[in-house]
Design a protein around this motif. Structure first.
Motif, mmCIF file in Angstrom:
data_model
loop_
_atom_site.group_PDB
_atom_site.id
_atom_site.type_symbol
_atom_site.label_atom_id
_atom_site.label_comp_id
_atom_site.label_asym_id
_atom_site.label_seq_id
_atom_site.Cartn_x
_atom_site.Cartn_y
_atom_site.Cartn_z
ATOM 1 N N GLU A 178 51.157 -14.961 -30.294
ATOM 2 C CA GLU A 178 52.404 -15.725 -30.246
ATOM 3 C C GLU A 178 52.600 -16.429 -28.911
ATOM 4 N N ASP A 179 52.130 -15.832 -27.814
ATOM 5 C CA ASP A 179 52.290 -16.456 -26.502
ATOM 6 C C ASP A 179 51.548 -17.784 -26.449
ATOM 7 N N LYS A 180 50.326 -17.803 -26.937
ATOM 8 C CA LYS A 180 49.543 -19.033 -26.952
ATOM 9 C C LYS A 180 50.197 -20.065 -27.863
ATOM 10 N N GLU A 181 50.737 -19.608 -28.995
ATOM 11 C CA GLU A 181 51.373 -20.515 -29.939
ATOM 12 C C GLU A 181 52.602 -21.171 -29.329
ATOM 13 N N SER A 182 53.438 -20.406 -28.649
ATOM 14 C CA SER A 182 54.642 -20.985 -28.051
ATOM 15 C C SER A 182 54.271 -21.943 -26.924
ATOM 16 N N LYS A 183 53.206 -21.648 -26.205
ATOM 17 C CA LYS A 183 52.734 -22.529 -25.142
ATOM 18 C C LYS A 183 52.247 -23.854 -25.741
ATOM 19 N N LYS A 184 51.545 -23.769 -26.866
ATOM 20 C CA LYS A 184 51.029 -24.957 -27.536
ATOM 21 C C LYS A 184 52.153 -25.858 -28.027
ATOM 22 N N GLU A 185 53.259 -25.263 -28.490
ATOM 23 C CA GLU A 185 54.357 -26.034 -29.047
ATOM 24 C C GLU A 185 55.061 -26.884 -27.998
ATOM 25 N N THR A 186 54.911 -26.561 -26.708
ATOM 26 C CA THR A 186 55.564 -27.333 -25.662
ATOM 27 C C THR A 186 54.694 -28.480 -25.152
ATOM 28 N N ILE A 187 53.494 -28.604 -25.656
ATOM 29 C CA ILE A 187 52.588 -29.679 -25.225
ATOM 30 C C ILE A 187 53.137 -31.023 -25.698
ATOM 31 N N LYS A 188 53.138 -32.000 -24.803
ATOM 32 C CA LYS A 188 53.612 -33.338 -25.134
ATOM 33 C C LYS A 188 52.711 -33.959 -26.186
ATOM 34 N N GLU A 189 53.284 -34.819 -27.010
ATOM 35 C CA GLU A 189 52.548 -35.442 -28.111
ATOM 36 C C GLU A 189 51.855 -36.736 -27.700
ATOM 37 N N GLY A 190 52.204 -37.274 -26.532
ATOM 38 C CA GLY A 190 51.582 -38.508 -26.073
ATOM 39 C C GLY A 190 52.319 -39.738 -26.574
ATOM 40 N N GLY A 191 51.806 -40.898 -26.212
ATOM 41 C CA GLY A 191 52.424 -42.149 -26.629
ATOM 42 C C GLY A 191 51.715 -43.333 -26.006
ATOM 43 N N VAL A 192 52.286 -44.502 -26.230
ATOM 44 C CA VAL A 192 51.765 -45.741 -25.667
ATOM 45 C C VAL A 192 52.902 -46.431 -24.921
ATOM 46 N N GLU A 193 52.656 -46.758 -23.656
ATOM 47 C CA GLU A 193 53.632 -47.480 -22.849
ATOM 48 C C GLU A 193 53.189 -48.927 -22.740
ATOM 49 N N VAL A 194 54.086 -49.834 -23.101
ATOM 50 C CA VAL A 194 53.808 -51.265 -23.019
ATOM 51 C C VAL A 194 54.685 -51.831 -21.914
ATOM 52 N N GLN A 195 54.054 -52.420 -20.901
ATOM 53 C CA GLN A 195 54.777 -53.003 -19.777
ATOM 54 C C GLN A 195 54.622 -54.515 -19.781
ATOM 55 N N VAL A 196 55.733 -55.195 -19.488
ATOM 56 C CA VAL A 196 55.710 -56.634 -19.277
ATOM 57 C C VAL A 196 56.031 -56.838 -17.806
ATOM 58 N N GLN A 197 55.117 -57.496 -17.110
ATOM 59 C CA GLN A 197 55.299 -57.743 -15.679
ATOM 60 C C GLN A 197 55.424 -59.247 -15.458
ATOM 61 N N GLN A 198 56.522 -59.643 -14.834
ATOM 62 C CA GLN A 198 56.651 -61.039 -14.431
ATOM 63 C C GLN A 198 56.163 -61.109 -12.995
ATOM 64 N N LEU A 199 55.139 -61.925 -12.782
ATOM 65 C CA LEU A 199 54.535 -62.039 -11.467
ATOM 66 C C LEU A 199 55.302 -63.038 -10.606
ATOM 67 N N SER A 200 55.091 -62.953 -9.303
ATOM 68 C CA SER A 200 55.792 -63.833 -8.362
ATOM 69 C C SER A 200 55.467 -65.303 -8.582
ATOM 70 N N ASN A 201 54.336 -65.597 -9.220
ATOM 71 C CA ASN A 201 53.982 -66.992 -9.506
ATOM 72 C C ASN A 201 54.543 -67.470 -10.857
#
Length: 149
Positions: free
Chosen positions: A83-106
């Motif tokens: 059960e200890d390993k199972e509860s530890k596993k349940e707190t693991i983040k699921e991940g994702g994709v971050e999309v950034q838009v950067q406006q450059l100085s030019n």
């Protein structure tokens, strides 16, 4: 950045739009997501160094994978885990994709996507990532075509 915000809403089902979550099936995702807007940041860039444009403004979204209600990580659970390993596993983040838009100085725009919310033990969801990236490519193509027509 408005285009990215509008694009990310495609991953939200109408009935789930109030909580910014979705099962993502209408966009072909195999893993449900939550859409989290990034806090818009502005930078004092001064003069570009050596002709290289600096990031003047950054915005975007994170598409965070949600834990599946049925199956998922628990479907692959080893019968001998305690059960200890199972509860530890349940707190693991699921991940994702971050999309950034950067406006450059030019004045140019730069769009980037990267994995986010990853830690040791996070299952990489390559099929959903590829679906998100493919959709992003199509949205950028359509936006460019609209801007330059």
């Amino acid at each position: 950045s408005i285009m990215i915000s509008e694009w990310s809403r495609l991953f939200i089902d109408e009935e789930d739009s109030e909580v910014h979550g979705s099962d993502g099936k209408k966009m072909g995702l195999t893993t449900p997501v939550t859409v989290v807007p990034l806090v818009k940041q502005s930078f004092d860039v001064g003069d570009a160094v050596g002709g290289v444009a600096a990031v003047a403004e950054l915005s975007g979204v994170q598409l965070l994978f949600k834990k599946p209600k049925v199956g998922g990580r628990s479907a692959y659970k080893d019968k001998d885990e305690d059960e200890d390993k199972e509860s530890k596993k349940e707190t693991i983040k699921e991940g994702g994709v971050e999309v950034q838009v950067q406006q450059l100085s030019n004045g140019e725009l730069q769009v980037s996507a990267k994995r986010c919310e990853i830690e040791e033990g996070t299952m990489i969801k390559e099929m959903s990532e590829q679906t998100i990236l493919g959709s992003l490519r199509e949205a950028i193509r359509a936006w460019k075509k609209e801007q330059y027509s």
